[in-house]
Design a protein around this motif. Structure first.
Motif, short mmCIF file in Angstrom:
data_model
loop_
_atom_site.label_atom_id
_atom_site.label_comp_id
_atom_site.label_asym_id
_atom_site.label_seq_id
_atom_site.Cartn_x
_atom_site.Cartn_y
_atom_site.Cartn_z
N GLY A 284 3.87 8.41 -0.26
CA GLY A 284 5.19 8.01 -0.48
C GLY A 284 6.00 8.89 0.18
N HIS A 285 5.90 9.28 1.40
CA HIS A 285 6.74 9.98 2.26
C HIS A 285 7.92 9.20 3.03
CE1 HIS A 285 4.18 13.82 1.19
NE2 HIS A 285 5.54 14.08 1.05
N SER A 286 7.97 8.00 2.92
CA SER A 286 8.97 7.35 3.39
C SER A 286 10.12 7.55 2.95
CB SER A 286 8.66 5.94 2.83
OG SER A 286 7.45 5.24 3.86
N ALA B 21 0.82 -1.15 0.25
CA ALA B 21 0.13 0.13 -0.01
C ALA B 21 0.91 1.21 -0.22
CB ALA B 21 -0.80 0.09 1.26
N GLY C 210 0.89 5.73 0.29
CA GLY C 210 0.05 6.83 0.52
C GLY C 210 0.85 7.62 -0.44
N ILE D 67 -5.12 -0.66 5.55
CA ILE D 67 -6.03 0.17 6.25
C ILE D 67 -6.54 0.93 5.21
CG2 ILE D 67 -6.15 2.26 7.88
CD1 ILE D 67 -3.62 1.41 9.34
N SER E 12 -0.55 10.26 4.67
CA SER E 12 -1.87 9.67 4.55
C SER E 12 -2.09 9.13 5.86
CB SER E 12 -1.58 8.76 3.55
OG SER E 12 -0.81 7.52 4.00
N TYR F 85 12.58 5.26 15.28
CA TYR F 85 11.15 5.47 14.77
C TYR F 85 11.27 5.46 13.30
CZ TYR F 85 6.69 7.84 13.91
OH TYR F 85 5.35 8.07 13.60
N ASP G 43 3.79 16.90 12.38
CA ASP G 43 4.13 18.12 12.02
C ASP G 43 3.81 18.69 10.56
OD1 ASP G 43 5.42 18.17 14.30
OD2 ASP G 43 7.39 17.92 13.81
N GLN H 277 9.50 -3.01 3.75
CA GLN H 277 10.00 -2.82 5.14
C GLN H 277 10.93 -3.68 5.39
OE1 GLN H 277 9.16 -0.41 7.21
NE2 GLN H 277 6.87 0.29 6.79
N GLN I 31 9.85 2.03 2.04
CA GLN I 31 8.98 1.14 2.44
C GLN I 31 8.04 0.90 1.86
OE1 GLN I 31 11.11 3.70 4.22
NE2 GLN I 31 11.44 3.13 6.26
N VAL J 55 3.53 11.12 15.39
CA VAL J 55 4.04 11.85 16.46
C VAL J 55 4.22 13.42 16.33
CG1 VAL J 55 5.80 11.99 18.27
CG2 VAL J 55 5.49 9.85 17.09
P1 FAD Z 1 4.08 5.68 2.67
O1 FAD Z 1 5.31 6.29 2.63
O2 FAD Z 1 3.37 5.85 1.55
O3 FAD Z 1 3.76 4.46 3.46
C1 FAD Z 1 4.37 4.23 4.61
C2 FAD Z 1 4.46 2.81 5.12
O4 FAD Z 1 2.99 2.51 5.43
C3 FAD Z 1 4.68 1.44 4.07
O5 FAD Z 1 5.37 0.60 4.52
C4 FAD Z 1 3.33 1.40 3.33
O6 FAD Z 1 3.40 0.10 2.67
C5 FAD Z 1 2.48 1.41 4.62
N1 FAD Z 1 1.04 1.86 4.15
C6 FAD Z 1 0.77 3.20 3.54
N2 FAD Z 1 -0.61 3.32 3.57
C7 FAD Z 1 -1.08 2.20 3.83
C8 FAD Z 1 -2.40 1.86 4.53
N3 FAD Z 1 -3.35 2.52 4.03
N4 FAD Z 1 -2.44 0.57 5.07
C9 FAD Z 1 -1.34 -0.13 5.54
N5 FAD Z 1 -0.03 0.38 5.20
C10 FAD Z 1 -0.09 1.38 4.58
N6 FAD Z 1 5.93 11.24 10.87
C11 FAD Z 1 5.56 11.42 12.43
O7 FAD Z 1 5.31 10.66 12.96
N7 FAD Z 1 5.41 12.76 12.53
C12 FAD Z 1 5.85 13.78 11.81
O8 FAD Z 1 5.73 15.16 12.32
C13 FAD Z 1 6.14 13.65 10.48
N8 FAD Z 1 6.53 14.56 9.86
C14 FAD Z 1 6.98 14.35 8.37
C15 FAD Z 1 7.40 15.40 7.57
C16 FAD Z 1 7.76 14.92 6.37
C17 FAD Z 1 8.18 16.19 5.38
C18 FAD Z 1 7.81 13.84 5.94
C19 FAD Z 1 8.41 13.50 4.56
C20 FAD Z 1 7.62 12.74 6.89
C21 FAD Z 1 7.15 12.76 7.92
N9 FAD Z 1 6.75 11.77 8.78
C22 FAD Z 1 6.46 12.09 10.17
C23 FAD Z 1 6.88 10.42 8.54
C24 FAD Z 1 5.77 9.90 8.08
O9 FAD Z 1 4.96 9.49 9.36
C25 FAD Z 1 6.00 8.70 7.49
O10 FAD Z 1 6.53 9.05 6.14
C26 FAD Z 1 4.87 7.72 7.08
O11 FAD Z 1 5.24 6.50 6.37
C27 FAD Z 1 3.56 8.44 6.46
O12 FAD Z 1 3.80 8.75 5.06
P2 FAD Z 1 2.94 8.28 3.87
O13 FAD Z 1 1.71 8.32 4.28
O14 FAD Z 1 3.55 8.82 2.74
O15 FAD Z 1 3.18 6.68 3.85
#
Ligand code: FAD
Length: 566
Positions: free
Chosen positions: A130-132, A126, A128, A263, A202, A511, A197, A550, A136, A212
């Motif tokens: 892609g802010h990994s 899955a 979102g 999710i 997503s 984390y 922050d 992961q 991941q 967090v």
């Molecule tokens: P993705 O990078 O798309 O996915 C992350 C992981 O979750 C992957 O393993 C993916 O397979 C899985 N995933 C995605 N969607 C789902 C779903 N619907 N169900 C199950 N698994 C799923 N984190 C904090 O806690 N606090 C912060 O303040 C914070 N600030 C950030 C600021 C920036 C600019 C960036 C780039 C990241 C920040 N993050 C922060 C980190 C962020 O929480 C993680 O990058 C997290 O992975 C969410 O990003 P995403 O929604 O793009 O998920």
């Protein structure tokens, strides 16, 4: 912790292949002998990829055949799969073979069931936005599900028949910024209470980690504020889970790094939200004084009138760097000059960032007295306090306004981001300060460094996120960008490895963890939590189809062997 749990119930499981699908299988099987194939998703009114005009199915025959059975409301694409392998880190790039754009939870479930029954090694991630940082959300030659194609936010200010609490229900691919906008619009004065922050993340992505920010000390991470989830497990089952229904899956998924289910919907608590925010930044030169004030503030929760709403901290370089030097502290750079800093300050200074929410009717002397009273016990440098008043939305969306817009204009947003996030026990944070903050980066850093404490009792120990075994621990984030003018990516990654090693020696945890070896994952989780994690994988995703990026479990794991080695 926990909330009234009337908010969950178990619904349907799998639906089975139709006779029509079997006919399509036979049809496709007869077309699948050649090198290039399209994959057809059949059914009346459903979208499908035409076998003649679509790009080729680049998978094994069996996989093409299995995917050909899919009956989708969305669609599966073999175009542009490279974009699905791009993440914020820009460190890994492993394109999938196909991308699913689902239009319903059934699409997600159907894909996972097809993969599971296909006798292939296909994996599914899955994704979102892609802010990994480390790939991941990628699935090397597998299938990425673009969760953003499933939208939907339902605001329930009075709850519903099952659940009397106000909540918002959002699709897993919704961005938090849209959740915030929808709640403030449809239930004025209510919003989720725990944020990240940056809001362009997503719902499913942050709930798979923790979520967090400066509210965590008080409300817990985002995973502590979920009433119910709709999840598609690695077996392709659609399950509604909550603290009272299918609770094992519920807690496994929260912080579960995407290992146990996707999710597709989350119900999140909403609570009164202020109209405005007094946003304050105060500087310190002494780490012990800074730490004492931060820990005093997060412990002062008995009286809501004495508690700030948001508490974070930063390490600030003692130089004029616009990103993390002292000029970056005030709300306008001309509010500070070098002469205002203590002459004996070391290579780093510290910044406390706090907010107090209020409504417009509160504006006046009473509010000012309250702020003054709350600030009085703090020991920051009195001349180095800066404050401004903004709307609640503007404060929560500050990273977009202050960082993303500027970074994009300067093309910095597209640089590699080898970020490192840690949880450091409070008892070790002073050592961490002297070994890392003061020593490792004496001159320049190239990105913000966050350091702020949270209360462990606001974390639900049943959720999967790994945190230090101490009542108070600090989030420490090294958010460095690999810029052409600064140290290269490799050098930053080496620094990160050194910092992580010191963190682990000080009983800290990573984390948003990234490890290569199974032994490292075991060490990260600790024996008991690792055992539970493995058991949950066996229960909910036994073929290890989900979230391969992961790098925790191999596809089709030999469970007997793995169990024996626990
Ligand atoms: P993705 O990078 O798309 O996915 C992350 C992981 O979750 C992957 O393993 C993916 O397979 C899985 N995933 C995605 N969607 C789902 C779903 N619907 N169900 C199950 N698994 C799923 N984190 C904090 O806690 N606090 C912060 O303040 C914070 N600030 C950030 C600021 C920036 C600019 C960036 C780039 C990241 C920040 N993050 C922060 C980190 C962020 O929480 C993680 O990058 C997290 O992975 C969410 O990003 P995403 O929604 O793009 O998920």
């Amino acid at each position: 912790m926990g909330h009234p749990s009337s908010c969950g119930r178990l619904v349907s499981t799998c639906s089975w292949l139709t006779i029509r699908s079997v006919l399509v299988l036979l049809l496709l099987a007869s077309h699948c002998g050649s090198e290039t194939r399209g994959v057809q998703a059949a059914a009346d009114g459903d979208k499908f990829i035409d076998a003649h005009s679509a790009p080729a199915c680049v998978l094994q025959d069996v996989a093409c055949t299995a995917l050909g059975l899919l009956k989708l409301k969305g669609y599966l694409s073999f175009h542009d799969t490279s974009a699905a392998a791009r993440d914020f880190g820009l460190i890994k790039h492993l394109p999938p073979a196909a991308v699913l754009y689902p239009n319903s939870v059934e699409d997600v479930a159907a894909l996972i069931r097809a993969v599971g029954s296909s006798s292939t090694n296909l994996t599914v991630a899955a994704k979102g936005p892609g802010h990994s940082i480390n790939g991941q959300a990628q699935a090397d030659k597998g299938i990425v599900i673009e969760m953003s194609s499933m939208r939907g936010i339902k605001v329930m200010p009075h709850g519903d028949d099952d659940c009397a609490l106000p909540f918002v229900e959002a699709s897993g691919g919704e961005l938090w910024v849209d959740v915030l906008e929808a709640t403030l619009k449809e239930a004025p004065g209510l919003a989720p209470n725990s944020w990240t922050d940056y809001l362009y993340l997503s719902v499913g992505g942050t709930l798979s980690n923790a979520g967090v920010s400066g509210q965590t000390f008080r409300h817990g991470p985002q995973i502590s504020n979920v009433l119910q989830l709709e999840v598609v497990t690695g077996k392709g089952e659609i399950v509604i889970c909550s603290p009272s229904k299918q609770s094992e899956l519920f807690y496994a998924v929260l912080g579960g790094l995407g290992q146990f289910g996707i999710i597709t919907k989350a119900r999140i608590i909403i609570e009164p939200a202020p109209e405005k925010v007094r946003w304050m930044r105060a500087m310190y030169s002494d780490f012990e004084v800074f730490k004492k004030d931060q820990e005093m503030l997060i412990s002062a929760m008995q009286d809501p009138l004495l508690t700030f709403d948001f508490i974070e901290g930063f390490v600030v370089m003692n130089n004029e760097d616009p990103t993390n030097g002292w000029k970056s502290v005030p709300f306008s750079p001309d509010q500070i000059t070098a002469s205002m800093l203590p002459p004996d300050a070391s290579s780093v200074l510290y910044l406390l960032e706090i907010t107090l929410g209020y409504n417009l009717v509160d504006v006046g002397p009473v509010l000012e007295e309250r702020v003054e009273k709350m600030l009085a016990p703090l020991n920051y440098i009195r001349s180095l306090m800066f404050s401004t008043d903004v709307s609640y939305f503007k404060f929560l969306n500050r990273i977009y306004d202050l960082v993303e817009v500027r970074s994009r204009a300067l093309k910095l947003w597209d640089a590699p981001h080898p970020w490192l996030n840690l949880f450091v026990p409070a008892s070790s944070i002073t050592t961490f300060d002297s070994l890392i903050f003061k020593e490792l980066f004496p001159v320049e850093f190239g990105g913000p460094i966050l350091v702020y404490p949270v209360n462990r009792d606001k974390w639900d120990s049943r959720a999967a996120t790994v945190v230090p075994d101490e009542e108070v621990f600090y989030l420490v984030a090294f958010l460095r960008n690999a810029l052409p003018s600064g140290p290269g990516l490799e050098s930053i990654l080496e620094d990160n490895a050194r910092i992580l090693s010191i963190c682990e020696q000080l009983r800290g945890k990573q984390y948003l963890p990234r490890y290569i070896e199974e032994a490292q994952w075991k060490q990260h989780f600790g024996a008991d939590q690792w055992q539970a994690f493995v058991q949950h994988k066996q229960m909910f995703d036994p073929q290890a189809i989900l979230a391969p990026g992961q790098n925790i479990f191999p596809r089709n794991p030999d469970w007997m062997q793995l169990s024996a080695s626990i």
